[in-house]
Design a protein around this motif. Structure first.
Motif, PDB file in Angstrom:
ATOM      1  N   SER A  56      93.868  32.681  -0.646  1.00 49.87           N
ATOM      2  CA  SER A  56      92.902  31.780  -0.097  1.00 49.87           C
ATOM      3  C   SER A  56      93.268  30.551  -0.807  1.00 49.87           C
ATOM      4  N   ALA A  57      93.493  30.517  -2.373  1.00 52.00           N
ATOM      5  CA  ALA A  57      93.779  29.315  -2.750  1.00 52.00           C
ATOM      6  C   ALA A  57      94.966  28.443  -2.323  1.00 52.00           C
ATOM      7  N   VAL A  58      96.060  29.404  -2.245  1.00 51.75           N
ATOM      8  CA  VAL A  58      97.153  28.730  -1.647  1.00 51.75           C
ATOM      9  C   VAL A  58      97.074  28.098  -0.286  1.00 51.75           C
ATOM     10  N   MET A  59      96.238  28.803   0.593  1.00 54.10           N
ATOM     11  CA  MET A  59      96.138  28.522   1.992  1.00 54.10           C
ATOM     12  C   MET A  59      95.326  27.144   2.059  1.00 54.10           C
ATOM     13  N   LEU A  60      94.199  27.139   1.299  1.00 51.75           N
ATOM     14  CA  LEU A  60      93.222  25.857   1.212  1.00 51.75           C
ATOM     15  C   LEU A  60      94.007  24.551   0.553  1.00 51.75           C
ATOM     16  N   LEU A  61      94.996  24.724  -0.448  1.00 48.39           N
ATOM     17  CA  LEU A  61      96.005  23.842  -0.999  1.00 48.39           C
ATOM     18  C   LEU A  61      96.487  22.967   0.075  1.00 48.39           C
ATOM     19  N   THR A  62      96.752  23.404   1.274  1.00 49.77           N
ATOM     20  CA  THR A  62      97.441  22.613   2.167  1.00 49.77           C
ATOM     21  C   THR A  62      96.373  21.640   2.553  1.00 49.77           C
ATOM     22  N   TYR A  63      95.259  21.666   2.666  1.00 54.63           N
ATOM     23  CA  TYR A  63      94.267  20.629   2.931  1.00 54.63           C
ATOM     24  C   TYR A  63      94.398  19.368   1.982  1.00 54.63           C
ATOM     25  N   PRO A  64      94.322  19.452   0.657  1.00 55.41           N
ATOM     26  CA  PRO A  64      94.522  18.103  -0.087  1.00 55.41           C
ATOM     27  C   PRO A  64      96.104  17.903  -0.289  1.00 55.41           C
ATOM     28  N   LEU A  65      97.134  19.003   0.238  1.00 56.70           N
ATOM     29  CA  LEU A  65      98.441  18.364   0.030  1.00 56.70           C
ATOM     30  C   LEU A  65      98.665  17.570   1.482  1.00 56.70           C
ATOM     31  N   ARG A  66      97.784  17.532   2.220  1.00 55.46           N
ATOM     32  CA  ARG A  66      98.086  16.599   3.539  1.00 55.46           C
ATOM     33  C   ARG A  66      97.980  15.043   3.085  1.00 55.46           C
ATOM     34  N   HIS A  67      97.122  14.945   2.086  1.00 53.61           N
ATOM     35  CA  HIS A  67      97.096  13.624   1.778  1.00 53.61           C
ATOM     36  C   HIS A  67      98.105  13.037   1.017  1.00 53.61           C
ATOM     37  N   PHE A  68      99.016  13.975   0.411  1.00 50.21           N
ATOM     38  CA  PHE A  68     100.262  13.229   0.117  1.00 50.21           C
ATOM     39  C   PHE A  68     101.149  12.710   1.244  1.00 50.21           C
ATOM     40  N   GLU A  69     100.945  13.288   2.330  1.00 56.56           N
ATOM     41  CA  GLU A  69     101.834  12.795   3.450  1.00 56.56           C
ATOM     42  C   GLU A  69     101.188  11.441   3.878  1.00 56.56           C
ATOM     43  N   GLU A  70      99.556  11.399   3.950  1.00 57.63           N
ATOM     44  CA  GLU A  70      99.118  10.126   4.406  1.00 57.63           C
ATOM     45  C   GLU A  70      99.280   8.955   3.501  1.00 57.63           C
ATOM     46  N   ILE A  71      99.365   9.574   2.275  1.00 58.81           N
ATOM     47  CA  ILE A  71      99.578   8.081   1.277  1.00 58.81           C
ATOM     48  C   ILE A  71     100.963   7.832   1.581  1.00 58.81           C
ATOM     49  N   ALA A  72     102.000   8.530   1.754  1.00 56.37           N
ATOM     50  CA  ALA A  72     103.205   8.029   2.217  1.00 56.37           C
ATOM     51  C   ALA A  72     103.131   7.217   3.407  1.00 56.37           C
TER      52      ALA A  72
END
Length: 611
Positions: free
Chosen positions: A294-310
């Protein structure tokens, strides 16, 4: 700073050396808002990341048949839910505030720089680029400032989750701790190409905006010469280039998004595969496997902000660079002068050309080159197009204009160019300008011969009985050129500056109206210094001294009729005579003698009527 506190009392002095430096300066000036967004972001992301641990504990409590632990886990889930709701709400509120306040700061900086540069701005930067910077670019810059705090919160959350998983279940936590940085850094090789494509798109969009702005501004002229379709085709080509560049940029960003989806999926497969093996061996409990998954699955949520900042940085960097280029422009004279006394009074003198406008008199200036007249008019107002280091500023009462503070210089000398702009709104709003209060609106409108203009405005504004409440469309497009010119003249007369410089103020009106305007200006500006750039005999005949500027220097000074008799170069400009006519000026002299006789007759008739 809150939205209700805008505008800023002082937006500050920007670091305009480059686009990244300007973005960094904006972030530092909103440090309080960034820290608030970071705090609320941490609460939100940490609460989201805490959900898998609660789910894992709940599953393990069911497996172990522990009602107490299940109840405690339920309480933790409620707390996480409350943290998610509160954090998300306040993060959105704070982030949007950061966005709007950053955009407002940039717009204030641009407005201040535009006011300081004045007419010199459009000579250094295309009007379309200024429009692009003050609209679309401002939004892109605000987006990056707003996204920076959310990215910081997401990055800290990812680090905290990875550390927590390593401590919670080392066998699977190590896989996550190694895999997540790979996910975050996997798209870095693609970012330079994506950034270049985004830059290309922005440049092409900026050129298309410039072309559209210039086309709209000259639409009447284009229609008159049949060039409307030509410029329309140019804009079509520019628009298609923008579309092509946008598609190429979108393809690269879609590839980056696909990688951001694919790699987390591969990481989850690896974690589940390894977790099942460990569960079969009895080395981890079922609840621990569910927690890690579940933690790995939910990590995709904050990881999307890496793409957004780029994306935000890629789009905002060229926008910040263009904004910095405009903000880095400097006025030829300093905004704050060294002359601390009040606004000086006296003659207006230009050392470069030798032009002298005596205080309190109406001076007419004749230039053979209309462009040179416009440049000289702006120079008299303290806005030279360019200035050499050894150049001497225009003097007012013996004091250089560049030694006066900008506000004082603009209060002392007002320049109305040959193409004045009317803003949309009511006539009252148009004439509501900084003024001495000596000249009223009705006096100025009467001097500018605006009677028919007022009638036209009332007819075009149903329900407006008072002409002052009549609406003026954008740039006064519903009015003729002469009507717009007279309204602009009335606006200038209302300000009642110490020195008023008018560049061809009656070029679009008929001769009868022009004669009345000349008389109105002379009466209303009695005792004030007025400089009129014109070649109209009707205006020249009302001037005290008339100055001929030839090839950048004063060639002759005198009264209009005297110069017509004695100065061939003056006569050639004013009468538009040919070389053959210039060789035989007898007709002009005869006309002048007849005018003198008419003046004597008028004087005699006036004496008889008074008797």
């Amino acid at each position: 700073m809150q939205i209700q506190d805008l505008p800023y009392p002082d937006p500050g002095v920007p670091d305009a050396r480059s686009g990244p430096r300007f973005l960094w300066w904006l972030g530092r000036n909103q440090l309080g808002g960034q820290l608030k967004a970071l705090a609320w972001g941490l609460l939100h992301f940490m609460s989201v990341s805490g959900m898998p641990f609660c789910v894992g504990l709940a599953v393990q409590a069911v497996v172990d048949r522990s009602g107490v632990r299940l109840a405690l886990t339920g309480g933790l889930l409620v707390l996480c839910g409350a943290g998610i709701a509160l954090g998300d709400t306040m993060l959105h509120r704070t982030a949007v505030t950061n966005w709007i306040t950053a955009a407002a700061r940039v717009q204030q900086l641009l407005a201040r720089r535009t006011a300081q540069l004045g007419s010199a701005l459009t000579r250094r930067v295309a009007a379309g680029e200024v429009v692009a910077v003050s609209t679309g670019d401002v939004e892109k810059i605000g987006w990056f400032v707003e996204a920076a705090s959310r990215f910081s919160a997401a990055a800290l959350t990812v680090v905290a989750v990875c550390v927590g998983l390593v401590l919670y279940q080392p066998a699977l936590g190590v896989i996550v701790a190694v895999g997540v940085p790979v996910l975050a850094l996997a798209v870095l090789p693609l970012l330079p190409r994506a950034t270049r494509r985004a830059d290309t798109q922005r440049e092409k969009a900026g050129r298309a905006t410039e072309l559209a702005s210039d086309t709209v501004a000259g639409l009447r002229v284009l229609r008159g010469i049949g060039g409307e379709e030509l410029f329309l085709e140019r804009y079509r080509r520019a628009s298609q280039e923008v579309r092509t560049a946008a598609v190429r940029s979108a393809r690269m960003w879609s590839l980056i998004s696909a990688i951001q989806v694919l790699l987390p999926g591969l990481l989850m497969i690896a974690v589940v595969w390894r977790g099942v093996q460990l569960a079969q061996e009895g080395r981890i409990a079922v609840g621990e496997l569910v927690t890690v998954y579940s933690a790995v699955m939910l990590l995709t949520y904050p990881l999307r902000h890496f793409e957004e900042i780029a994306m935000a940085y890629s789009f905002s960097r060229p926008s910040a660079r263009r904004a910095a280029r405009v903000l880095a422009l400097q006025r030829a004279t300093e905004p704050t002068g060294s002359h601390e006394a009040g606004v000086p009074e006296g003659d207006l003198y230009d050392p470069r050309t030798g032009l002298l406008a005596p205080a309190g008199r109406l001076t007419a200036v004749v230039c053979g080159d209309p462009d040179a007249a416009g440049v000289l008019a702006e120079r008299l107002g303290g806005h030279p197009a360019e200035r050499a280091e050894t150049d001497v500023s225009v003097l007012l009462g013996g004091v250089p204009l560049d030694r006066l503070p900008l506000d004082s210089a603009r209060t002392a000398v007002l320049v109305q160019d040959k193409d004045p702009v009317l803003l949309s709104g009511t006539l009252r709003e148009l004439l509501d300008v900084p003024a001495s209060g000596t000249v009223g609106a009705r006096e100025a409108l009467a001097a500018a011969q605006c009677g028919d203009v007022l009638d036209a405005l009332v007819q075009g504004s149903p329900g407006a009985a008072d002409p002052m409440e009549a609406r003026i469309t954008e740039r006064g497009r519903s009015l003729s050129g002469g009507q717009r010119q007279r309204l602009a003249l009335a606006r200038s007369l209302i300000t009642d500056p110490q020195v008023l410089v008018l560049d061809e103020p009656t070029s679009a009106v008929d001769s009868h109206t022009e004669a009345r305007i000349a008389e109105g200006i002379r009466k209303l500006r009695a005792g004030r210094t007025t400089v009129v750039f014109t070649s109209s005999p009707l205006l020249l005949d009302h001037a005290d001294p008339v100055v001929l500027v030839h090839e950048g220097v004063v060639a002759a000074v005198g009264l209009h009729r005297d110069l017509l008799r004695s100065e061939p170069r003056y006569r050639a400009v004013v009468t538009r005579e040919t070389d053959a006519e210039a060789a035989a000026p007898n007709d002009v002299l005869v006309e002048l003698e007849e005018l003198d006789e008419l003046d004597e007759l008028d004087e005699l008739e006036g004496i008889e009527e008074s008797a």
